[in-house]
Design a protein around this motif. Structure first.
Motif, short mmCIF file in Angstrom:
data_model
loop_
_atom_site.label_atom_id
_atom_site.label_comp_id
_atom_site.label_asym_id
_atom_site.label_seq_id
_atom_site.Cartn_x
_atom_site.Cartn_y
_atom_site.Cartn_z
N ARG A 249 -17.01 119.58 98.47
CA ARG A 249 -16.77 119.90 97.61
C ARG A 249 -16.19 121.01 98.05
NH1 ARG A 249 -22.20 121.65 95.08
NH2 ARG A 249 -22.28 119.48 94.51
N VAL A 250 -14.74 121.39 96.58
CA VAL A 250 -13.99 121.89 96.40
C VAL A 250 -13.38 121.83 94.83
CG1 VAL A 250 -12.00 119.53 96.66
CG2 VAL A 250 -11.03 122.22 96.73
N THR A 251 -13.22 123.46 94.44
CA THR A 251 -12.51 123.99 93.96
C THR A 251 -11.86 124.15 93.24
OG1 THR A 251 -14.96 124.92 92.43
CG2 THR A 251 -13.51 125.70 91.74
N VAL A 252 -11.22 123.43 92.12
CA VAL A 252 -9.04 123.87 92.20
C VAL A 252 -8.92 124.09 90.61
CG1 VAL A 252 -8.37 121.20 92.08
CG2 VAL A 252 -6.58 123.22 92.96
N SER A 253 -7.93 124.79 90.66
CA SER A 253 -7.22 125.53 88.82
C SER A 253 -6.53 123.66 88.64
CB SER A 253 -6.29 126.07 88.73
OG SER A 253 -5.44 126.23 87.81
N LYS A 254 -7.21 123.19 87.39
CA LYS A 254 -6.69 121.80 86.86
C LYS A 254 -5.19 122.54 86.58
CE LYS A 254 -7.28 119.91 82.44
NZ LYS A 254 -8.40 119.85 81.21
N ASN A 255 -5.12 122.84 85.68
CA ASN A 255 -3.39 123.30 85.48
C ASN A 255 -2.54 122.95 86.95
OD1 ASN A 255 -4.04 123.53 82.73
ND2 ASN A 255 -3.72 125.68 82.65
N ASP A 276 -9.23 125.88 103.92
CA ASP A 276 -8.17 126.84 103.77
C ASP A 276 -7.53 126.97 102.30
OD1 ASP A 276 -7.12 127.91 106.55
OD2 ASP A 276 -6.24 126.47 107.12
N GLY A 277 -8.04 125.50 101.68
CA GLY A 277 -7.66 124.81 100.88
C GLY A 277 -7.40 123.22 100.32
N MET A 278 -6.67 123.16 99.36
CA MET A 278 -6.46 122.05 99.10
C MET A 278 -4.72 121.51 99.10
SD MET A 278 -7.90 118.97 96.59
CE MET A 278 -6.97 119.73 95.09
N THR A 295 -11.27 126.18 96.56
CA THR A 295 -12.54 126.95 97.80
C THR A 295 -13.09 126.18 97.48
OG1 THR A 295 -12.95 129.07 95.85
CG2 THR A 295 -14.51 128.25 97.08
N SER A 296 -13.48 125.44 99.21
CA SER A 296 -14.33 124.64 99.74
C SER A 296 -15.57 125.19 100.75
CB SER A 296 -13.22 123.78 100.43
OG SER A 296 -12.88 124.95 101.56
N SER A 297 -16.03 123.72 101.42
CA SER A 297 -17.35 124.43 101.46
C SER A 297 -17.66 122.47 102.01
CB SER A 297 -18.60 124.14 101.08
OG SER A 297 -18.71 123.74 99.72
N GLY A 298 -18.00 122.63 103.68
CA GLY A 298 -18.40 121.25 104.11
C GLY A 298 -17.26 121.11 105.13
#
Length: 356
Positions: A249-255, A276-278, A295-298
């Motif tokens: 799962r990863v959460t990132v700024s849409k813009n 480290d991110g995406m 932010t990521s997990s897994g």
């Protein structure tokens, strides 16, 4: 005697696709005069150079262009001719849409038309939801339902769903007035798009089902009718229920995500997700890519998408951040708002060498 290089009207008719009677009509109207007319017999002859003009005239008449307008196109330069054709088509489409709405009003006024109240929603909320979900539609020959919006009313909610088989977008709304009973139908997406402006300007919109369509009823404005599309809508509920377990799962700024895709040099995108991110890269790894704070997990994962699939899925997400639920490099990814879950989109990945 006519020039030996000229064609008699029968031969010219076969080459141009026009009948002899049509050629006589267009000659008399001044649109396509014969190159030569026998003064004794009155027989008409045409030059080979006139075939292109005749074929264009035939095509213009096939799109119901009036004679005067067709003559203007035939005599215009290419840019102006294109503008005139576009202008004519826009008028035909507008007239057809207006006729369809008037026909719906006529049928409704005939009386004894069974109707079923579906739900009532705030106009701006419904308009936004329709625009968001319709990004996942497609026009494909033989599959008209892919150009439609599936509307399902049950219990306390109204669900809108669309799919082009590469993406699936669904949003659940809580009506201002809940549905009286369950109802489902696939509504013509183009007609819904045309109604969005009126919907958005209305405080409350009531949806009412009638045979072969729905009515969007608004106070103080013209009611809009949208047709139901034939065919069975894809079993999206089964697909949603059969999704595998989320592994990363990863959460990132849409813009930031959208900007990275806009600056991306290719038509396929590879996402590299790690602790480290995406990073957004070309699918062939021939470019260092653009790292994005996330932010990521897994476990780390690399997954590829067509730009035309991923970009609209991200752009329609609600809120400043998007959350990607990943299940593997060859499994659908769920894209949704990080803080609002009422709009969800599934996007199908592709292999690095896949050609859409």
């Amino acid at each position: 005697m006519p020039n030996s290089e000229l064609m008699p009207i029968g031969d010219f008719a076969r080459r141009s696709g026009l009948t002899s009677s049509a050629l006589r009509f267009y000659a008399d109207s001044g649109l396509l005069r014969p190159a030569e007319t026998d003064p004794v017999s009155g027989y008409r002859y045409y030059d080979a150079d006139q075939v292109a003009r005749a074929a264009l005239l035939r095509r213009l008449r096939e799109i119901a262009m009036p004679l005067a307008a067709a003559g203007a196109v035939l005599d215009a330069e290419a840019v102006e001719a294109s503008r005139l054709v576009d202008e004519h088509v826009a008028k035909v489409v507008g007239d057809a849409a207006a006729a369809r709405q008037k026909a719906a009003l006529i049928k409704y006024g005939l009386g004894d038309v069974p109707s079923l109240p579906i739900a009532a929603l705030k106009g701006p909320v419904l308009a936004d939801a329709v625009e968001q979900v319709l990004t996942a539609t497609a026009h494909e020959p033989g599959l008209p339902v892919l150009a439609g919006l599936r509307v399902e009313a049950s219990g306390e909610a109204l669900t809108l769903t669309a799919t082009d088989r590469y993406r699936l977008s669904t949003r659940t709304l809580v009506p201002a007035e809940p549905p009286d009973r369950s109802w489902a139908g696939t509504v013509d997406g183009d007609e819904l798009r045309a109604a969005v402006t009126e919907i958005r300007r209305s405080a409350l919109v009531s949806l009412e089902a009638v045979p072969h369509g729905i009515w969007l009823r608004v106070a103080g404005r013209e009611h809009r009718h949208c047709r139901l599309l034939p065919g069975e809508f894809p079993d999206h509920r089964l697909m949603l229920a059969s999704l595998g377990e989320v592994t990363t799962r990863v959460t990132v700024s849409k813009n930031l995500f959208l900007r990275a895709m806009e600056e991306h040099p290719g038509r396929r995108i590879a996402l590299h997700v790690s602790a480290d991110g995406m990073t957004v890269r070309p699918s062939d790894d021939g470019h260092p890519g653009l790292p994005l704070p996330a932010t990521s997990s897994g476990p780390a994962l690399r997954i590829c998408f067509e730009l035309t699939t991923l970009y609209p899925a991200v752009s329609t997400a609600i809120g400043p951040d998007v959350m990607l639920d990943l299940r593997g490099h060859d499994q659908p990814v769920t894209i949704r708002s990080a803080d609002r879950g009422d709009l969800t989109t599934l996007a199908m990945p592709v292999g690095p060498g896949h050609s859409a």
